[in-house]
Design a protein around this motif. Structure first.
Motif, short mmCIF file in Angstrom:
data_model
loop_
_atom_site.label_atom_id
_atom_site.label_comp_id
_atom_site.label_asym_id
_atom_site.label_seq_id
_atom_site.Cartn_x
_atom_site.Cartn_y
_atom_site.Cartn_z
N GLN A 21 42.95 30.37 41.59
CA GLN A 21 42.95 30.09 40.15
C GLN A 21 43.81 31.11 39.39
O GLN A 21 44.56 30.75 38.49
CB GLN A 21 41.52 30.12 39.61
N MET B 29 38.87 32.11 43.78
CA MET B 29 39.19 32.74 42.50
C MET B 29 40.65 33.17 42.45
O MET B 29 41.32 33.04 41.42
CB MET B 29 38.26 33.95 42.27
N MET C 291 40.79 38.38 35.85
CA MET C 291 39.67 38.10 36.75
C MET C 291 38.61 39.19 36.65
O MET C 291 38.93 40.38 36.64
CB MET C 291 40.18 38.01 38.19
N LYS D 245 45.41 30.67 35.58
CA LYS D 245 44.17 30.57 34.79
C LYS D 245 43.87 31.95 34.19
O LYS D 245 44.06 32.98 34.84
CB LYS D 245 43.03 30.07 35.67
N VAL E 219 39.11 34.11 34.89
CA VAL E 219 38.40 33.68 36.10
C VAL E 219 37.22 34.63 36.31
O VAL E 219 37.40 35.85 36.33
CB VAL E 219 39.35 33.72 37.31
#
Ligand code: SAH
Ligand code: SF4
Ligand code: F3S
Length: 440
Positions: free
Chosen positions: A118, A115, A102, A123, A126
């Motif tokens: 995710q 966020m 992130m 993920k 991000v």
């Protein structure tokens, strides 16, 4: 059935007070999302760095941290980069440190809850990056302030000044102010929680523009200082161009407004100020100083200086030295110029060697030390009110801070509470602090 293990995070903060306060809001946001803060990277599931890129050294710190802790990624830990390096480097961080999942600049913190979901879902990249478009401030009810007596309130975010050397307009987005009513509501809320000192924050607090049009910056200062229960109000940072006489008048009329102004000058040479695009010259700066010197309350003045800006000659540097004498600062923060990405000055030829920058820095600091020692003598024998900040057990001394933001350590036979205000007679003078005895 065993309960799901709690999500944990570790957060390390670099940089200025704005970053420190952003971290308090980020911590509050994470806790509201079910996370628990831990104090070591080993204990954390999510490792976050709130970063600073004001000078190259500051920026490199985060990449060193990421390299040092790379191995923790193999244990399933996740990494996030927040703050000014995140905004400045953006997705390039994923190339340099592929295990980071992130990257989020300060103008996107309001999107952190989504966020985080995710990131938790696995993920990989991000992002929350700003394009200098947002008008929103990061206001949250979840601020996790670390000090129970003294706390920050951000009143203005971003910067539109674009000084030639500075990354902030690129890393913090465009200038945007909160409404004065929302600032006052937060001040009242803090007073109700027992806070007695408030520090109003912004990269350039003087260009505060109440979006509701109700109050000027000086009027906001006066209004915050009238909050029942609040004993001290500070504000930082002031920009000389937007620093009006009304601020000095506000300090004169409200004893709760601390008699200290941090007014970064950067250079004493008009030629260099011009090259820096600071929007004021030496004389205009000194005019502001004269307003403060004429004030009914003695105002302590501090500043920031950059040495070795491209093209700074020995004569320019001498003007900075003479400015120190002329103003008589109670303290300064001095830095060697560091070329920064995206800034106009990065394209200027920079022939001053690092060795020469270091020499100028040392000369400047040496001179300031003498000035400070001399100026601090005015406090000898004075009785000053301090907020008690803690105790130095080894030295058997209490740590206090005056309205002028000076450290005044003191001895006493009583046991003053941290956060209380006591009177201390200054009896010993050092360049960077004072010492004395509590007056009973
Ligand atoms: N908004 C404040 C400054 C914020 S940055 C102001 O306008 O004064 C804090 C300090 O870092 C600056 O005052 C400046 O002295 C220093 N600084 C900023 N960019 C720098 C750079 N590229 N190299 C060296 N020092 C820098
Ligand atoms: Fe940077 Fe200048 Fe803005 Fe201060 S006013 S944050 S030095 S661009
Ligand atoms: Fe650093 Fe960003 Fe503050 S660059 S000084 S953390 S605004």
């Amino acid at each position: 059935m065993s309960a799901e293990p709690q999500k944990t995070f570790y957060l390390e903060t670099f940089g200025c007070q704005m970053n420190v306060h952003d971290s308090e809001k980020v911590i509050g946001t994470l806790i509201s999302q079910g996370y628990r803060q831990v104090s070591t990277v080993e204990d954390a599931g999510l490792i976050l760095y709130n970063t600073c890129s004001i000078r190259d050294k500051a920026e490199q710190k985060v990449f060193h941290r990421l390299a040092d802790y790379k191995k923790l990624h193999a244990q399933g830990k996740k990494f996030g980069v927040l703050g000014c390096v995140a905004q400045q480097e953006g997705e390039k961080i994923f190339e340099r440190a592929p295990y980071v999942s992130m990257v989020c600049g300060s103008a996107s913190y309001r999107n952190l809850p989504q966020m985080l979901i995710q990131v938790e879902a696995g993920k990989q990249r991000v992002t929350g990056l700003d394009d200098r478009e947002t008008d929103e401030c990061f206001e949250t009810e979840f601020t996790a302030r670390t000090n129970p007596h003294r706390g920050y309130i951000t009143i203005i975010e971003g910067c539109d000044k674009f000084c030639a050397y500075c990354v902030v307009p690129f890393t913090r987005g465009k200038e945007r102010s909160r409404t004065s009513d929302s600032v006052l509501a937060e001040a009242r809320q803090m007073a109700n929680l027992g806070y007695s000192e408030i520090q109003l924050l912004g990269q350039n607090v003087n260009s505060y523009k109440d979006s509701s049009g109700k109050r000027s910056f000086a009027e906001l200062l006066a209004a915050v200082s009238e909050t029942p229960g609040i004993k001290r109000v500070r504000f930082t940072t002031s920009h000389p161009r937007d620093f009006g006489r009304d601020i000095v008048q506000a300090i004169e009329s409200a004893p709760t407004l601390c008699n200290h102004v941090h007014l970064p000058v950067q250079s004493g040479s008009t030629r260099i100020l011009d090259a820096m695009q600071r929007l004021y010259n030496r004389d205009q700066y000194l005019e502001r100083i004269s307003w403060m010197k004429a004030a009914k309350r003695e105002i302590s003045i501090t500043t920031d200086v950059i040495v070795g800006f491209p093209g700074e000659t020995e004569a320019d540097f001498d003007e900075t030295l003479s400015l120190l004498d002329e103003v008589g600062y109670d303290s300064i923060f001095a830095f060697k110029y560091s070329p920064r990405p995206n800034t106009p000055a990065v394209h200027l030829a920079d022939p001053i060697s690092d060795q020469e920058k270091s020499r100028r820095l040392a000369v400047l600091q040496d001179k300031q030390k003498q000035i400070q020692t001399h100026l601090n003598h005015r406090h000898l024998g004075q009785t000053l009110e301090v907020m008690v900040e803690g105790k130095n057990e080894t030295r058997k001394q209490w740590i206090g801070r005056t309205s002028q933001n000076k450290v005044l350590n003191f001895t006493t036979n009583s046991d003053p509470a941290v956060g209380s205000y006591v009177q201390v007679k200054a009896t010993i003078i050092f360049p960077n602090s004072l010492a004395g005895e509590m007056v009973v």
